[in-house]
Design an enzyme around this catalytic site. Structure first.
Site, PDB file in Angstrom:
ATOM      1  N   GLY A  70     -25.862  -4.667  87.543  1.00  0.00           N
ATOM      2  CA  GLY A  70     -25.630  -3.313  87.058  1.00  0.00           C
ATOM      3  C   GLY A  70     -24.690  -3.287  85.854  1.00  0.00           C
ATOM      4  O   GLY A  70     -24.891  -2.515  84.914  1.00  0.00           O
ATOM      5  N   ASN A 154     -20.121   6.099  93.135  1.00  0.00           N
ATOM      6  CA  ASN A 154     -19.919   5.023  94.098  1.00  0.00           C
ATOM      7  C   ASN A 154     -18.829   5.325  95.122  1.00  0.00           C
ATOM      8  O   ASN A 154     -18.859   4.813  96.231  1.00  0.00           O
ATOM      9  CB  ASN A 154     -19.601   3.706  93.372  1.00  0.00           C
ATOM     10  N   GLN A 182     -25.916   3.282  92.356  1.00  0.00           N
ATOM     11  CA  GLN A 182     -25.609   3.703  93.728  1.00  0.00           C
ATOM     12  C   GLN A 182     -26.645   4.651  94.313  1.00  0.00           C
ATOM     13  O   GLN A 182     -26.498   5.090  95.451  1.00  0.00           O
ATOM     14  CB  GLN A 182     -24.221   4.358  93.789  1.00  0.00           C
ATOM     15  N   ALA A 203     -29.596  -5.097  92.281  1.00  0.00           N
ATOM     16  CA  ALA A 203     -30.249  -5.501  93.534  1.00  0.00           C
ATOM     17  C   ALA A 203     -29.313  -5.530  94.734  1.00  0.00           C
ATOM     18  O   ALA A 203     -29.707  -5.176  95.850  1.00  0.00           O
ATOM     19  CB  ALA A 203     -30.888  -6.882  93.350  1.00  0.00           C
ATOM     20  N   CYS A 328     -14.064  -3.311  92.879  1.00  0.00           N
ATOM     21  CA  CYS A 328     -13.495  -4.056  91.761  1.00  0.00           C
ATOM     22  C   CYS A 328     -12.070  -3.626  91.467  1.00  0.00           C
ATOM     23  O   CYS A 328     -11.349  -4.307  90.768  1.00  0.00           O
ATOM     24  CB  CYS A 328     -14.366  -3.921  90.522  1.00  0.00           C
TER      25      CYS A 328
HETATM   26  C1  LIG Z   1     -22.078   2.985  89.946  1.00  0.00           C
HETATM   27  C2  LIG Z   1     -22.021   1.518  89.686  1.00  0.00           C
HETATM   28  N1  LIG Z   1     -22.372   1.055  88.477  1.00  0.00           N
HETATM   29  C3  LIG Z   1     -22.341  -0.248  88.176  1.00  0.00           C
HETATM   30  C4  LIG Z   1     -21.926  -1.185  89.104  1.00  0.00           C
HETATM   31  C5  LIG Z   1     -21.904  -2.634  88.729  1.00  0.00           C
HETATM   32  O1  LIG Z   1     -23.008  -3.310  89.301  1.00  0.00           O
HETATM   33  P1  LIG Z   1     -22.967  -4.899  89.507  1.00  0.00           P
HETATM   34  O2  LIG Z   1     -22.054  -5.160  90.665  1.00  0.00           O
HETATM   35  O3  LIG Z   1     -24.381  -5.269  89.795  1.00  0.00           O
HETATM   36  O4  LIG Z   1     -22.492  -5.483  88.230  1.00  0.00           O
HETATM   37  C6  LIG Z   1     -21.522  -0.744  90.368  1.00  0.00           C
HETATM   38  C7  LIG Z   1     -21.006  -1.707  91.371  1.00  0.00           C
HETATM   39  O5  LIG Z   1     -20.242  -1.368  92.241  1.00  0.00           O
HETATM   40  C8  LIG Z   1     -21.589   0.637  90.670  1.00  0.00           C
HETATM   41  O6  LIG Z   1     -21.215   1.107  91.863  1.00  0.00           O
END
Ligand SMILES: Cc1ncc(COP(=O)(O)O)c(C=O)c1O
Length: 395
Positions: A70, A154, A182, A203, A328
């Site tokens: 993502g 999220n 999400q 994924a 994160c």
């Molecule tokens: C809304 C949203 N965007 C982007 C991401 C990032 O995705 P990825 O973990 O695949 O890099 C996340 C991950 O928590 C997310 O919740």
């Protein structure tokens, strides 16, 4: 018993996905760029995965670009669309509650002279965390080159009025990106109904593997690639294809599409039972985020007077895994930017937990969580230096 209630952070990989992927490590290991038979077999697996991902969001398979997840999809969409615009002065519109994959990318653009508007969201306790489409309309300028608004948040689970925002962007002739990381697999997604020109998915949020995602790029939408080095993904994302990962996201997308109606009904009833019972049993507990416009699996709750990190650790010791916010930013003592933008005080934002359910969640797990959580919260409240719920008026 161990109860995992952090599916917005990540999900276990469905055994059918693992099975499909394993074949690509051993039997179907070819390079999808090779002309020989093993290469063509790998190419066929990638093509079929592309069709499954396209079907999940009602796109054409030629509009799917596989990425490493993502974050990369968001970066490619935002940097790519802004770089592709011929306008001499550039302006981007996003929201204060978007994911850091979007916000940090926008901040990087600002350091290169691009102006960015960060739209507020509703702070009303009954509808927290929703963007007003009229704010998007008002923020548009002649130099606006991109609107980027997430679908489901999220942390709160709130669903933004994307179709309306997409219509506003389209009428203004401005490219529209939506981070649907999400919402994919949780609510039906249709890029045409949403009016998205670019849309990101990942994924590992819907029982697929980590490290693979996709960016939908509407036919005719121009993006400048971030990487150089070959012609993979129709020149939009060079590099040898991650065939096992791509097969994994394809299988996960297929399962998500088929199982979505059943999953969402079952999961929302478990979520509602968890949420209602915790609110009944824990004094002053409050639900954050618009209750109606939410994905079915997420519940964000404030337990005034109890520190989030302390609750998280104590619950983990009882076997319940949840989150204080975005994975994160865990470990950081800063309260969540999402909860602050949605109108929570610093103290309330620090006293909030996110419970997120998934396809594997069972009624027994929810029973266990309901039995374990109230006493943990009361214990943490009793030892927290601040205040108790009773001493603070609930908003
Ligand atoms: C809304 C949203 N965007 C982007 C991401 C990032 O995705 P990825 O973990 O695949 O890099 C996340 C991950 O928590 C997310 O919740």
């Amino acid at each position: 018993m161990r109860v995992y209630l952090d599916y917005n952070a990540t999900t276990p990989v469905d055994p059918a996905v693992v099975e499909a992927m394993v074949r690509c490590f051993t039997e179907n290991f070819g390079n999808a760029g090779s002309v020989h038979t093993p290469g063509q077999q790998a190419r066929a697996a990638v093509d079929s995965a592309r069709e499954s991902v396209a079907a999940l969001i009602n796109a054409k398979s030629s509009e799917i670009v596989f990425t490493s997840g993502g974050t990369e999809a968001d970066n490619l969409a935002i940097f790519g669309a802004v770089a592709a615009s011929p306008k001499p002065r550039k302006h981007v519109i996003t929201t204060a509650i978007d994911h850091h994959a979007v916000l940090h990318t926008c901040q990087e653009l600002e350091s290169h002279g691009v102006e960015v508007t960060y739209l507020p969201v509703s702070r009303d306790p009954n509808s927290r965390g929703i963007v007003d489409p009229d704010d998007v309309r008002r923020a548009l300028r002649p130099e606006t080159v991109l609107v980027t608004v997430m679908h489901a948040n999220n942390e709160l689970g709130t669903i933004q009025p994307i179709a309306e925002i997409g219509r506003i962007a389209r009428e203004a002739g401005v490219c529209f990106h939506c981070d649907a990381v999400q919402s994919a697999g949780k609510v039906p997604l249709d890029v045409n109904r949403l009016g998205a020109d670019l849309l990101s998915i990942s994924a590992h949020k819907f029982c697929g593997p980590k490290g693979v995602g996709a960016l939908y790029v509407r036919t005719g939408t121009r993006i400048v690639p971030r990487f150089r080095g070959g012609h993979a993904e129709r020149d939009r994302r060079p590099g040898t294809e991650n065939v096992p990962g791509i097969v994994g996201i394809g299988k996960a997308a297929e399962l998500a599409r088929v199982k979505l109606p059943e999953d969402s009904a079952r999961i929302s009833s478990l979520r509602d039972r968890l949420e209602m019972t915790l609110c009944e049993r824990i004094s002053g507990a409050q639900v954050n985020g618009d209750r109606a416009r939410r994905v079915p699996n997420t519940s964000n709750l404030t337990f005034r007077g109890a520190g989030g990190e302390a609750m998280l650790i104590a619950l983990d010791l009882q076997g319940v895994a949840c989150s204080t916010g975005a994975a994160c930013s865990s470990g950081s003592t800063e309260p969540s930017h999402v909860l602050l933008a949605a109108g929570l005080s610093h103290d309330d934002a620090r006293s909030s937990l996110r419970f997120s359910l998934g396809r594997p969640t069972t009624a027994e797990e929810i029973d266990y969580a309901i039995a374990a959580i109230p006493s943990v919260i009361e214990r943490i409240r009793a030892i927290s230096p601040r205040t108790t719920a009773a001493a603070v008026p609930v908003q």
